[in-house]
Design an enzyme around this catalytic site. Structure first.
Site, PDB file in Angstrom:
ATOM      1  N   CYS A  69       0.851  -1.184   0.000  1.00 11.11           N
ATOM      2  CA  CYS A  69       0.000   0.000   0.000  1.00 11.11           C
ATOM      3  C   CYS A  69       0.886   1.233   0.000  1.00 11.11           C
ATOM      4  O   CYS A  69       1.750   1.383   0.873  1.00 11.11           O
ATOM      5  CB  CYS A  69      -0.908   0.000   1.229  1.00 11.11           C
ATOM      6  SG  CYS A  69      -1.849   1.518   1.439  1.00 11.11           S
TER       7      CYS A  69
ATOM      8  N   HIS B  32      -4.650  -3.338 -10.184  1.00 12.27           N
ATOM      9  CA  HIS B  32      -5.440  -2.129 -10.398  1.00 12.27           C
ATOM     10  C   HIS B  32      -6.117  -2.174 -11.757  1.00 12.27           C
ATOM     11  O   HIS B  32      -5.558  -2.696 -12.720  1.00 12.27           O
ATOM     12  CB  HIS B  32      -4.560  -0.873 -10.326  1.00 12.27           C
ATOM     13  CG  HIS B  32      -4.064  -0.581  -8.947  1.00 12.27           C
ATOM     14  ND1 HIS B  32      -4.704   0.283  -8.094  1.00 12.27           N
ATOM     15  CD2 HIS B  32      -2.998  -1.073  -8.270  1.00 12.27           C
ATOM     16  CE1 HIS B  32      -4.041   0.325  -6.945  1.00 12.27           C
ATOM     17  NE2 HIS B  32      -3.003  -0.483  -7.028  1.00 12.27           N
TER      18      HIS B  32
ATOM     19  N   GLU C 120     -11.237   1.038  -3.436  1.00  9.97           N
ATOM     20  CA  GLU C 120     -10.129   0.203  -2.983  1.00  9.97           C
ATOM     21  C   GLU C 120     -10.602  -1.198  -2.642  1.00  9.97           C
ATOM     22  O   GLU C 120     -11.599  -1.389  -1.927  1.00  9.97           O
ATOM     23  CB  GLU C 120      -9.461   0.840  -1.762  1.00  9.97           C
ATOM     24  CG  GLU C 120      -8.111   0.237  -1.427  1.00  9.97           C
ATOM     25  CD  GLU C 120      -7.309   1.100  -0.462  1.00  9.97           C
ATOM     26  OE1 GLU C 120      -6.362   0.558   0.125  1.00  9.97           O
ATOM     27  OE2 GLU C 120      -7.625   2.292  -0.294  1.00  9.97           O
TER      28      GLU C 120
ATOM     29  N   CYS D  79      -5.182   6.736  -2.477  1.00  9.98           N
ATOM     30  CA  CYS D  79      -4.550   5.434  -2.693  1.00  9.98           C
ATOM     31  C   CYS D  79      -3.220   5.667  -3.395  1.00  9.98           C
ATOM     32  O   CYS D  79      -3.192   6.135  -4.536  1.00  9.98           O
ATOM     33  CB  CYS D  79      -5.445   4.532  -3.529  1.00  9.98           C
ATOM     34  SG  CYS D  79      -4.725   2.901  -3.863  1.00  9.98           S
TER      35      CYS D  79
ATOM     36  N   GLY E 101      -2.660   3.298  -6.261  1.00 10.04           N
ATOM     37  CA  GLY E 101      -3.595   3.694  -7.308  1.00 10.04           C
ATOM     38  C   GLY E 101      -3.089   4.884  -8.096  1.00 10.04           C
ATOM     39  O   GLY E 101      -3.222   4.933  -9.326  1.00 10.04           O
TER      40      GLY E 101
END
Length: 285
Positions: free
Chosen positions: A72, A163, A209, A218, A221
């Site tokens: 993350c 993603h 998410e 994110c 992201g």
């Protein structure tokens, strides 16, 4: 049980070490109860900072639904601040072991306080089997997906986790986010980014998410959006990514690595009452 509440642009986490857990195991049920914003503490996830045999520290991160994630971007910035300010690492650039491999953050400090963190996020991966996404082509940059009667053209990419990047921003994006997250094309589910291009160097992004839902930011992201945008000829290699919680800077350098820069903030340090923890340890009804 003690923990530190932190956030990166509103993407919030509870951070702890094994010593702070006091013998409690972060089971999916415990994580869900911790992250519950009404009956628990409230967070998008839980990060456990552990010793590592191959890096300076090891990161385990759990989503709010109790599932364990690979990595993350916002979370690792919080981890970097947490570890540096508490003396767990003494170098400004250090290595973190994650389920996605070794990630290298660099803290920017004023005295002993970390104000920003730059993270080497590694190289994006577009091969379907590395994401994973169930398409036969060698690249997943152009994948047509239909959900609830609407077709989207998405680009799938992995930046340590999967993603799906979509260069449009429908008003009801929160309706389509979970449908794409759980689409059969994605065997491990996927994060979803809906993107409005403001210029080749600036975008606005909404994030659904995986395992959490709509979030304020994110980091992975943001990196996925820039990687896909460059690969599709839509974006430059240095981009300001505006998210509901604030702005991140992403640079895809000539060495092939993505670099993510943004803040990490500590909100408070606290402990849970023994009575609450004991109640959580009981089997669910």
């Amino acid at each position: 049980m003690r923990f530190v509440k932190m956030h990166g642009l509103g993407n919030d986490f509870l951070l702890c070490t094994p010593e702070m857990l006091g013998g409690i195991v972060l089971s999916p049920d415990v994580v869900r109860k911790l992250c519950d914003r009404h009956f628990g503490v409230g967070a998008d996830g839980v990060i456990e900072v552990l010793p590592s045999e191959v890096a300076d520290v090891r990161m385990r991160i759990f989503n709010a639904d109790g599932s364990e994630a690979e990595m993350c971007g916002n979370g690792i910035r919080c981890l970097a601040k947490f570890a540096f300010e508490r003396g767990m690492v003494t170098k400004e650039t250090f290595r973190v072991e994650t389920k996605a491999g070794i990630v290298v953050p660099r803290v920017i400090a004023e005295g002993d306080r970390v104000v920003r963190v730059v993270v080497d996020m590694g190289e994006p991966r577009f091969r379907p089997q590395e994401i994973p996404v169930g398409v036969p082509e060698e690249s997943a940059l152009h994948v047509a997906v239909t959900v609830d009667g609407r077709e989207f053209m998405l680009s799938a990419v992995s930046v340590g986790n999967p993603h799906a990047v979509i260069f449009e921003l429908p008003e009801n994006w929160e309706h389509f986010g979970p449908l794409i997250e759980h689409h059969p094309l994605f065997p491990q589910r996927t994060n979803v980014e809906f993107v409005e291009v403001l210029s080749p160097e600036e975008v606005r992004v909404k994030v659904w998410e995986r395992g959490v839902g709509a979030t304020l930011a994110c980091g992975t992201g943001a990196c996925a959006v820039v990687a896909v945008g460059v690969a599709r000829g839509v974006l430059e290699r240095r981009v300001l990514v505006h998210l509901p919680g604030g702005t991140l800077t992403v640079v895809w350098k000539e060495d092939g690595h993505l670099y993510l820069e943004g803040p990490a903030e500590e909100v408070f340090e606290a402990r849970l009452l023994k009575e609450a923890v004991d109640a959580w340890m009981l089997p669910s009804a």
